[in-house]
Structures are given as structure tokens and as C-alpha cells.
Design an enzyme around this catalytic site. Structure first.
Site, PDB file in Angstrom:
ATOM      1  N   TYR A  89      40.260  41.849  35.826  1.00  0.00           N
ATOM      2  CA  TYR A  89      39.006  41.643  36.549  1.00  0.00           C
ATOM      3  C   TYR A  89      37.846  42.061  35.648  1.00  0.00           C
ATOM      4  O   TYR A  89      37.900  43.098  34.997  1.00  0.00           O
ATOM      5  CB  TYR A  89      39.012  42.478  37.830  1.00  0.00           C
ATOM      6  CG  TYR A  89      37.682  42.488  38.566  1.00  0.00           C
ATOM      7  CD1 TYR A  89      37.334  41.451  39.422  1.00  0.00           C
ATOM      8  CD2 TYR A  89      36.779  43.533  38.396  1.00  0.00           C
ATOM      9  CE1 TYR A  89      36.122  41.454  40.095  1.00  0.00           C
ATOM     10  CE2 TYR A  89      35.566  43.545  39.062  1.00  0.00           C
ATOM     11  CZ  TYR A  89      35.237  42.506  39.906  1.00  0.00           C
ATOM     12  OH  TYR A  89      34.024  42.511  40.564  1.00  0.00           O
ATOM     13  N   HIS A  90      36.775  41.261  35.621  1.00  0.00           N
ATOM     14  CA  HIS A  90      35.634  41.502  34.729  1.00  0.00           C
ATOM     15  C   HIS A  90      34.518  42.210  35.483  1.00  0.00           C
ATOM     16  O   HIS A  90      33.927  41.665  36.415  1.00  0.00           O
ATOM     17  CB  HIS A  90      35.117  40.163  34.191  1.00  0.00           C
ATOM     18  CG  HIS A  90      34.338  40.279  32.924  1.00  0.00           C
ATOM     19  ND1 HIS A  90      33.233  41.100  32.794  1.00  0.00           N
ATOM     20  CD2 HIS A  90      34.497  39.671  31.712  1.00  0.00           C
ATOM     21  CE1 HIS A  90      32.738  40.984  31.569  1.00  0.00           C
ATOM     22  NE2 HIS A  90      33.499  40.134  30.892  1.00  0.00           N
ATOM     23  N   GLY A  91      34.215  43.440  35.087  1.00  0.00           N
ATOM     24  CA  GLY A  91      33.096  44.163  35.677  1.00  0.00           C
ATOM     25  C   GLY A  91      31.774  43.651  35.150  1.00  0.00           C
ATOM     26  O   GLY A  91      31.723  42.719  34.341  1.00  0.00           O
ATOM     27  N   GLU A 162      32.070  36.029  36.701  1.00  0.00           N
ATOM     28  CA  GLU A 162      32.538  37.143  37.517  1.00  0.00           C
ATOM     29  C   GLU A 162      31.710  38.391  37.248  1.00  0.00           C
ATOM     30  O   GLU A 162      31.374  39.147  38.174  1.00  0.00           O
ATOM     31  CB  GLU A 162      34.014  37.414  37.217  1.00  0.00           C
ATOM     32  CG  GLU A 162      34.716  38.308  38.206  1.00  0.00           C
ATOM     33  CD  GLU A 162      36.229  38.222  38.033  1.00  0.00           C
ATOM     34  OE1 GLU A 162      36.852  37.401  38.743  1.00  0.00           O
ATOM     35  OE2 GLU A 162      36.775  38.933  37.163  1.00  0.00           O
TER      36      GLU A 162
END
Length: 297
Positions: A89-91, A162
Site C-alpha cells: 500500500y502506498h502512503g 493512491e
């Protein structure tokens, strides 16, 4: 003057940590250039010749990770000895991923190649750093070559979209992207889901606005800056590998991975991790208090 001073102070509070990270990244590239010139290095940036300077860089970022975010890495045993594709998951900014790379190298002396958005390669003054740390374009040929050579390859299917438009609800924004699954099937390698707890509480983006969304979709450039940098607790979790299965389709594999981050196959694997380890919606105060919680979640 008072209003101007308060405005400048607010801007500094919001953006000082992200700007500091950018400064350290560019400083790292300058030190690499000095190291290269002093040692007259012309070797392949991915070769072991660069390992001593890689260790120095990794040590710096690991110290920063420990001090600022009390960083923890769990599930390293789930990484295969050979090649594989890490999906994460890309912050708002991938500082947690930088922490992961640093600790992986310090613990296992292992280099994980990172697929980056095209705009990253247009940033001035970072060419050597990107090469030495194994940042590559996300072409099918590049990924297959890296896997064939035994490397781990990491990718965030949501990427910049994202980073910019997900929020404290931790929604995955993968759309119809399944190229990583097709590469995994072609290379016959496992997919390993990965997620960092509280990454959206550490760094955030401003609420989505139609203008900025349209601007990004037309240019593919990130115009909205991240803010924050609070010293919340970061824990990166590496999930169990999703093994190569010749009978599974790319679409089914994507769903498997997202399950880990909310627990369908790739997309489900990533979604499962989020569901298991993340308070939804994310809370900055809870993330800060977790710095004092010694129990592993």
C-alpha cells in the site's frame, strides 16, 4: 506582520518534516557522488562493490526510522530466498518503504529492486541514488529480467494515485492494474503482500479536490504536496507469500493480494493486512500513543 508570521509558522509546521526528508534524500545522492569520485568507481550500481556505502545509507535511515517512528518490521521470514514480487500500500510519501529497504539490507544484506513511477526518473539530481538503491521503471521486460536474476521486486499498484487520493480510510486504488500479477505468473514467482500500520497518520494529503484530480489524471504529475510528519508508530507487516499457481488467472491473483491488505487474493491480501493491523478510520492520536505500547499488534 503577525498574520504573516503565523501563516509562515503554520506552513513550516505542516511541511518541515517532508521537506527535511527531501533534503536528506538529496544529501544522500551528493554523498554517493563524492564516494564514486573518490574511489573512481565505474562498476554496475547494483554490484556488491557498492555494498559498503549502501550499508552506510541504510544505517542512517534505520536510525532515523527508530528515533522518529519507533519503526518495527515484522514477517521477514515470509520473504522467499529467491525471487518474488512484493506488493504494498502506498502512503502519502513512501518513507515507510524506505525504512523497510534499509532494514532488509541491514538484516539480510539483501537488495530489493523498486518499481517507481516515470516522474521519479525526471527528478533532477537523483540518478545515481536511484541506480544504487535499485529503483527501476515498471516495464514488463525490466521486472522479468530482475526476477530472472534472483531479485525481489517491489511494486505499489496504486502508485502515485493512491498516494495522492487515498486517505485515513486506507482505500486501495488499484483500478484495473494487474500487470504485476501477469509478471508473477510469467516468471513463476510468489507474490508477497506488505503494509505499514499508521502510514497515513504519519503523512497525509489534503482532501481530494476535483481540480487536482483532473490535473493529475491529465498530466500524471503529483502537484499536491504531503504534509505532517508526526512521530507516530510505524510497523511494517510482511504477509505470507501467495505461491505461483499455473491454474490461477491474473485477475484472481490480484484479488488474492488485495485480501491480504483487506483479506480476496493479491488485492485482498493487502487489504486483509490493513483490516488486521489498522484502526479504520486512522487516528493520529492513537498512532502517537502506540509509540508507548510495547505489545506487538
Amino acid at each position: 506582520l503577525i498574520i504573516a508570521s503565523l501563516t509562515i509558522s503554520a506552513i513550516l509546521v505542516f511541511f518541515i518534516v517532508p521537506l527535511t526528508i527531501v533534503f536528506f534524500i538529496y544529501l544522500t545522492n551528493i554523498l554517493l557522488l563524492i564516494y564514486q569520485r573518490n574511489n573512481e568507481l565505474k562498476a554496475d550500481p547494483l554490484s556488491d562493490v557498492w555494498n559498503s556505502v549502501r550499508k552506510t545509507i541504510a544505517s542512517f535511515w534505520d536510525i532515523y526510522a527508530r528515533i522518529w517512528h519507533g519503526y518495527e518490521l515484522h514477517g521477514v521470514k515470509n520473504l522467499p530466498e529467491g525471487p518474488g514480487i512484493l506488493v504494498y500500500y502506498h502512503g502519502a510519501i513512501p518513507i515507510d518503504y524506505l525504512y523497510f529497504l534499509s532494514r532488509l539490507f541491514l538484516w539480510k544484506k539483501r537488495l530489493c529492486l523498486s518499481v517507481a513511477d516515470h516522474f521519479v526518473f525526471r527528478l533532477p539530481g537523483l540518478r545515481l541514488l536511484l541506480a544504487v538503491t535499485g529503483v527501476i521503471p515498471g516495464t514488463r521486460e525490466e521486472c522479468l529480467a530482475a526476477l530472472k536474476n534472483g531479485y525481489l521486486v517491489s511494486i505499489s499498484p496504486g502508485g502515485v494515485r493512491e498516494a495522492l487520493f487515498s486517505d485515513e480510510s486506507y482505500q486501495l486504488m488499484w483500478g484495473n492494474r494487474k500487470g504485476f500479477a501477469q509478471v508473477a505468473l510469467e516468471a513463476k514467482v510468489p507474490i508477497i503482500p506488505m503494509y505499514t500500520q499508521n502510514v497515513r497518520e504519519g503523512y497525509r494529503m489534503f482532501k481530494e479536490r476535483r481540480f487536482f484530480r483532473q490535473l493529475y489524471e491529465s498530466t500524471r504529475l503529483p502537484f499536491t504536496p504531503p504534509y505532517g510528519g508526526l512521530p507516530v508508530k510505524f510497523r511494517t507487516y510482511i504477509g505470507k507469500p501467495i505461491p505461483y499457481d499455473p491454474n490461477i488467472t491474473a485477475e484472481e491473483l490480484v484479488e488474492k493480494v488485495s485480501k491480504f491488505l483487506f483479506s480476496f487474493q493479491t488485492k485482498a491480501a493487502v487489504q486483509a493486512l490493513i483490516s488486521k493491523h489498522q484502526t479504520i478510520p486512522g487516528s493520529i492520536w492513537k498512532a502517537l500513543l502506540e509509540r508507548f505500547d510495547k505489545r506487538r499488534k
